[in-house]
Scaffold this active site. Structure first.
Site, PDB file in Angstrom:
ATOM      1  N   HIS A   1       0.848  -1.207   0.000  1.00  0.00           N
ATOM      2  CA  HIS A   1       0.000   0.000   0.000  1.00  0.00           C
ATOM      3  C   HIS A   1       0.877   1.248   0.000  1.00  0.00           C
ATOM      4  O   HIS A   1       1.876   1.297   0.715  1.00  0.00           O
ATOM      5  CB  HIS A   1      -0.893   0.031   1.249  1.00  0.00           C
ATOM      6  CG  HIS A   1      -2.008  -0.957   1.198  1.00  0.00           C
ATOM      7  ND1 HIS A   1      -3.060  -0.924   2.065  1.00  0.00           N
ATOM      8  CD2 HIS A   1      -2.250  -2.009   0.377  1.00  0.00           C
ATOM      9  CE1 HIS A   1      -3.903  -1.901   1.790  1.00  0.00           C
ATOM     10  NE2 HIS A   1      -3.422  -2.591   0.781  1.00  0.00           N
TER      11      HIS A   1
ATOM     12  N   TYR B   1      -8.989   4.939   8.264  1.00  0.00           N
ATOM     13  CA  TYR B   1      -9.087   5.275   9.689  1.00  0.00           C
ATOM     14  C   TYR B   1     -10.175   6.338   9.825  1.00  0.00           C
ATOM     15  O   TYR B   1     -10.023   7.435   9.286  1.00  0.00           O
ATOM     16  CB  TYR B   1      -7.759   5.850  10.202  1.00  0.00           C
ATOM     17  CG  TYR B   1      -6.643   4.835  10.365  1.00  0.00           C
ATOM     18  CD1 TYR B   1      -5.894   4.393   9.281  1.00  0.00           C
ATOM     19  CD2 TYR B   1      -6.338   4.324  11.626  1.00  0.00           C
ATOM     20  CE1 TYR B   1      -4.859   3.472   9.454  1.00  0.00           C
ATOM     21  CE2 TYR B   1      -5.298   3.403  11.804  1.00  0.00           C
ATOM     22  CZ  TYR B   1      -4.574   2.984  10.701  1.00  0.00           C
ATOM     23  OH  TYR B   1      -3.556   2.080  10.869  1.00  0.00           O
TER      24      TYR B   1
ATOM     25  N   PRO C   1      -2.860  -0.026  19.340  1.00  0.00           N
ATOM     26  CA  PRO C   1      -2.672  -0.520  17.971  1.00  0.00           C
ATOM     27  C   PRO C   1      -2.894   0.514  16.863  1.00  0.00           C
ATOM     28  O   PRO C   1      -2.597   0.230  15.697  1.00  0.00           O
ATOM     29  CB  PRO C   1      -3.689  -1.663  17.851  1.00  0.00           C
ATOM     30  CG  PRO C   1      -4.709  -1.391  18.894  1.00  0.00           C
ATOM     31  CD  PRO C   1      -4.014  -0.678  20.002  1.00  0.00           C
TER      32      PRO C   1
ATOM     33  N   LYS D   1       2.243  -0.338  15.238  1.00  0.00           N
ATOM     34  CA  LYS D   1       3.683  -0.352  15.526  1.00  0.00           C
ATOM     35  C   LYS D   1       4.194  -1.569  16.308  1.00  0.00           C
ATOM     36  O   LYS D   1       5.403  -1.840  16.303  1.00  0.00           O
ATOM     37  CB  LYS D   1       4.062   0.916  16.335  1.00  0.00           C
ATOM     38  CG  LYS D   1       4.039   2.180  15.509  1.00  0.00           C
ATOM     39  CD  LYS D   1       5.272   2.306  14.635  1.00  0.00           C
ATOM     40  CE  LYS D   1       5.125   3.303  13.518  1.00  0.00           C
ATOM     41  NZ  LYS D   1       4.837   2.723  12.207  1.00  0.00           N
TER      42      LYS D   1
ATOM     43  N   TYR E   1       4.379   6.475  10.111  1.00  0.00           N
ATOM     44  CA  TYR E   1       3.570   5.289   9.815  1.00  0.00           C
ATOM     45  C   TYR E   1       4.381   4.275   9.003  1.00  0.00           C
ATOM     46  O   TYR E   1       4.373   3.077   9.293  1.00  0.00           O
ATOM     47  CB  TYR E   1       2.304   5.696   9.051  1.00  0.00           C
ATOM     48  CG  TYR E   1       1.241   4.612   9.057  1.00  0.00           C
ATOM     49  CD1 TYR E   1       0.164   4.668   9.947  1.00  0.00           C
ATOM     50  CD2 TYR E   1       1.303   3.531   8.180  1.00  0.00           C
ATOM     51  CE1 TYR E   1      -0.807   3.685   9.963  1.00  0.00           C
ATOM     52  CE2 TYR E   1       0.335   2.541   8.190  1.00  0.00           C
ATOM     53  CZ  TYR E   1      -0.717   2.624   9.083  1.00  0.00           C
ATOM     54  OH  TYR E   1      -1.674   1.633   9.102  1.00  0.00           O
TER      55      TYR E   1
HETATM   56  P1  FAD Z   1       3.932 -11.927  21.431  1.00  0.00           P
HETATM   57  O1  FAD Z   1       3.454 -11.964  20.033  1.00  0.00           O
HETATM   58  O2  FAD Z   1       2.945 -11.700  22.521  1.00  0.00           O
HETATM   59  O3  FAD Z   1       4.704 -13.302  21.692  1.00  0.00           O
HETATM   60  C1  FAD Z   1       5.082 -13.712  22.989  1.00  0.00           C
HETATM   61  C2  FAD Z   1       5.068 -15.235  23.015  1.00  0.00           C
HETATM   62  O4  FAD Z   1       5.537 -15.686  24.279  1.00  0.00           O
HETATM   63  C3  FAD Z   1       3.660 -15.799  22.858  1.00  0.00           C
HETATM   64  O5  FAD Z   1       3.668 -16.778  21.839  1.00  0.00           O
HETATM   65  C4  FAD Z   1       3.341 -16.387  24.226  1.00  0.00           C
HETATM   66  O6  FAD Z   1       2.497 -17.518  24.130  1.00  0.00           O
HETATM   67  C5  FAD Z   1       4.721 -16.759  24.726  1.00  0.00           C
HETATM   68  N1  FAD Z   1       4.857 -16.827  26.183  1.00  0.00           N
HETATM   69  C6  FAD Z   1       4.236 -16.080  27.126  1.00  0.00           C
HETATM   70  N2  FAD Z   1       4.655 -16.447  28.359  1.00  0.00           N
HETATM   71  C7  FAD Z   1       5.575 -17.437  28.188  1.00  0.00           C
HETATM   72  C8  FAD Z   1       6.373 -18.204  29.071  1.00  0.00           C
HETATM   73  N3  FAD Z   1       6.290 -18.043  30.406  1.00  0.00           N
HETATM   74  N4  FAD Z   1       7.201 -19.115  28.564  1.00  0.00           N
HETATM   75  C9  FAD Z   1       7.291 -19.304  27.207  1.00  0.00           C
HETATM   76  N5  FAD Z   1       6.556 -18.597  26.309  1.00  0.00           N
HETATM   77  C10 FAD Z   1       5.718 -17.679  26.796  1.00  0.00           C
HETATM   78  N6  FAD Z   1       1.344  -4.529  15.737  1.00  0.00           N
HETATM   79  C11 FAD Z   1       1.717  -3.988  14.543  1.00  0.00           C
HETATM   80  O7  FAD Z   1       2.915  -3.755  14.331  1.00  0.00           O
HETATM   81  N7  FAD Z   1       0.832  -3.716  13.547  1.00  0.00           N
HETATM   82  C12 FAD Z   1      -0.480  -3.956  13.716  1.00  0.00           C
HETATM   83  O8  FAD Z   1      -1.234  -3.740  12.767  1.00  0.00           O
HETATM   84  C13 FAD Z   1      -0.927  -4.490  14.971  1.00  0.00           C
HETATM   85  N8  FAD Z   1      -2.226  -4.763  15.181  1.00  0.00           N
HETATM   86  C14 FAD Z   1      -2.585  -5.447  16.301  1.00  0.00           C
HETATM   87  C15 FAD Z   1      -3.910  -5.806  16.432  1.00  0.00           C
HETATM   88  C16 FAD Z   1      -4.314  -6.517  17.547  1.00  0.00           C
HETATM   89  C17 FAD Z   1      -5.756  -6.897  17.691  1.00  0.00           C
HETATM   90  C18 FAD Z   1      -3.353  -6.883  18.573  1.00  0.00           C
HETATM   91  C19 FAD Z   1      -3.761  -7.695  19.792  1.00  0.00           C
HETATM   92  C20 FAD Z   1      -2.038  -6.527  18.437  1.00  0.00           C
HETATM   93  C21 FAD Z   1      -1.640  -5.799  17.314  1.00  0.00           C
HETATM   94  N9  FAD Z   1      -0.320  -5.426  17.150  1.00  0.00           N
HETATM   95  C22 FAD Z   1       0.050  -4.800  15.971  1.00  0.00           C
HETATM   96  C23 FAD Z   1       0.685  -5.733  18.180  1.00  0.00           C
HETATM   97  C24 FAD Z   1       1.497  -6.998  17.862  1.00  0.00           C
HETATM   98  O9  FAD Z   1       0.633  -8.078  17.622  1.00  0.00           O
HETATM   99  C25 FAD Z   1       2.442  -7.293  19.036  1.00  0.00           C
HETATM  100  O10 FAD Z   1       3.179  -6.132  19.333  1.00  0.00           O
HETATM  101  C26 FAD Z   1       3.405  -8.448  18.708  1.00  0.00           C
HETATM  102  O11 FAD Z   1       2.735  -9.687  18.757  1.00  0.00           O
HETATM  103  C27 FAD Z   1       4.586  -8.481  19.692  1.00  0.00           C
HETATM  104  O12 FAD Z   1       5.382  -9.614  19.443  1.00  0.00           O
HETATM  105  P2  FAD Z   1       6.183 -10.303  20.615  1.00  0.00           P
HETATM  106  O13 FAD Z   1       6.919 -11.457  19.999  1.00  0.00           O
HETATM  107  O14 FAD Z   1       6.944  -9.306  21.381  1.00  0.00           O
HETATM  108  O15 FAD Z   1       5.080 -10.833  21.633  1.00  0.00           O
HETATM  109  C1  DHB Z   2      -4.353  -3.516  11.378  1.00  0.00           C
HETATM  110  C2  DHB Z   2      -4.178  -3.365  12.730  1.00  0.00           C
HETATM  111  C3  DHB Z   2      -3.846  -2.123  13.225  1.00  0.00           C
HETATM  112  O1  DHB Z   2      -3.641  -1.962  14.537  1.00  0.00           O
HETATM  113  C4  DHB Z   2      -3.680  -1.029  12.380  1.00  0.00           C
HETATM  114  O2  DHB Z   2      -3.378   0.181  12.892  1.00  0.00           O
HETATM  115  C5  DHB Z   2      -3.842  -1.196  11.020  1.00  0.00           C
HETATM  116  C6  DHB Z   2      -4.183  -2.460  10.521  1.00  0.00           C
HETATM  117  C7  DHB Z   2      -4.710  -4.853  10.844  1.00  0.00           C
HETATM  118  O3  DHB Z   2      -4.932  -5.769  11.662  1.00  0.00           O
HETATM  119  O4  DHB Z   2      -4.770  -5.015   9.615  1.00  0.00           O
END
Ligand code: FAD
Ligand code: DHB
Length: 402
Positions: free
Chosen positions: A78, A206, A298, A302, A390
């Protein structure tokens, strides 16, 4: 109790989210061994619906490290987004303003690609572990204890990466007082759905509406991802599909009759929203990365991108330490990551404040929001600031940082 199974590796990684798996892959490319442990099943992490937007720097990193094949085929590139308010849409042209774009490719697809690449390289990911404890990370011989397949296990390693998300065990294991946490909780959440319906627009929308924020994103040309602002503890049983579509149609309505395409909803969830930062992101030989160290609301898309930027820095600093014996780059890990984290915190807070309805907001507050949206969509300087943030700041390595 002595463990029944002892494993030895260079870096013990707690958590198989994007941070943990990408770190393991980047370390492997540097010739460094790691073991990843994860409490959930492989199927669970490969299906968990979350983020969707990859910054251009994240895309470059995935491409440069051999993870880009499917993303290039299936991801949607995009070059802008739409901001919608007062019943009209206004495009922010990222490409014209910054020369960059973003890629829409679901987080769980990135996870599948990472698990596949680690598995095919013989990497160890232990799923369904329990009772995880980290120990001795203030010495040169840190250890991770856990249960796996009914056995008490121990990983002896040189460093631990705490990639276990916001509710993991690594951050709370640091002695009280050694970390400072900053937190802001928002008085709303997002109700998110996936629907079998073609996206009604080629780019994300948005929307700031008096009934609350709404966002249209997508996964494929046949699947729309939609979010609407709700209470942080919204009861999903009060939201039958008809009510969701009705509310979304109202919030996206334009003066020229825009309609979302509707279709069967096959996934629903509510996400609460917070901003959170841990300083520093390290203690002894424990390094926190991704959501374990920081959370953003979200709205700025980021979270996943910050996780990628953290482990890019961490893998480089660990490789330098193993190669030279010097921990100078590791010592700067938090400083380098936190600069980007705070910029992303500011941007995510700003996007959230600009687009959401606050319950206690006055008429004045709403008018001020609309004036700011007017500025962002009519001033090249303001639009460029949004576009730069962004699409993402450059990824910085410890060696390049001043
Ligand atoms: P996580 O993905 O949370 O991974 C952590 C892992 O550790 C998990 O698999 C968990 O099961 C495991 N774990 C937990 N405790 C333990 C333990 N004690 N021992 C072993 N394993 C364990 N970010 C964006 O950049 N763009 C977006 O568009 C965006 N949209 C989002 C929309 C939604 C609805 C949500 C919920 C989040 C969104 N995010 C977005 C945020 C993004 O998903 C997170 O920031 C990202 O998953 C972070 O990755 P991580 O590996 O740090 O943590
Ligand atoms: C999506 C999630 C977000 O938090 C955002 O700002 C834009 C897109 C998505 O899930 O596609």
């Amino acid at each position: 109790m002595p463990p029944s199974r002892t494993l030895r590796t260079q870096v013990g990684i707690v958590g198989a989210g994007p941070a943990g798996l990408l770190l393991s892959h980047l370390l492997h490319l540097e010739g460094i061994e790691s073991i990843v442990i994860e409490t959930q099943t492989r199927a669970h992490i490969e299906e968990r619906v979350r983020a969707g937007v990859l910054e251009h720097g994240t895309v470059d990193l995935l491409n440069a490290t051999g993870l880009g094949d499917r993303m290039r085929r299936e991801g949607l590139v995009h070059h802008g987004i739409e901001l919608r308010f007062n019943g009209r849409g206004h495009r922010i042209d990222f490409h014209a303003l910054t020369g960059r774009g973003i890629t829409v490719y679901a987080q769980h697809e990135v996870i599948k690609d990472l698990v596949a690449v680690r598995t095919s390289a013989g990497g160890q990911i232990l799923f369904e572990v329990a009772e995880v404890r980290i120990e001795d990370f203030d010495t040169t011989a840190p250890r991770i204890r856990f249960q796996h397949d009914g056995e008490d296990c121990l990983i002896a390693c040189d460093y631990i990466a705490g990639c276990d998300g916001f509710r993991g065990v690594c951050r709370p294991a640091v002695p009280a007082g050694a970390l400072r946490c900053y937190e802001k909780v928002y008085p709303f959440g997002w109700l998110g759905i996936l629907a079998e319906a073609p996206p009604a627009s080629d780019e994300l929308i948005y929307a700031n509406h008096e009934r609350g924020f709404a966002l249209m994103s997508m996964r494929t040309p046949q699947i729309t991802r939609l979010y609407l602002q709700c209470h942080p503890d919204e009861d999903l049983s009060l939201w039958p599909d008809d009510r969701i579509w009705d509310e979304l149609q109202r919030r996206f309505a334009t003066t020229d009759g825009f309609r979302l395409n509707e279709g069967p909803i096959f996934q629903k969830g509510v996400t609460a929203m917070r901003s959170f930062v841990t300083e520093p992101m390290q203690y002894g030989r424990l390094y926190l990365a991704g959501d374990a160290a920081h959370i953003v609301p979200p709205t700025g898309a980021k979270g996943l991108n910050l996780a990628a930027a953290d482990v890019f820095v961490l893998s480089n600093a660990l490789a330098h330490a193993f190669r030279t014996g010097s921990e100078a780059r590791l010592a700067r890990y938090s400083e380098i990551c936190l600069r980007r984290v705070w910029r992303a915190q500011h941007f995510s807070w700003w996007m959230t404040s600009l687009l959401h309805r606050f319950e206690d907001a006055s008429g004045f507050d709403h008018r001020r929001q609309l004036a700011e949206l007017d500025q962002v969509t009519s001033s090249c300087a303001a639009a460029t600031t949004l576009a730069e943030n962004y699409t993402g700041l450059p990824f910085t390595l410890p060696g390049e940082y001043s």
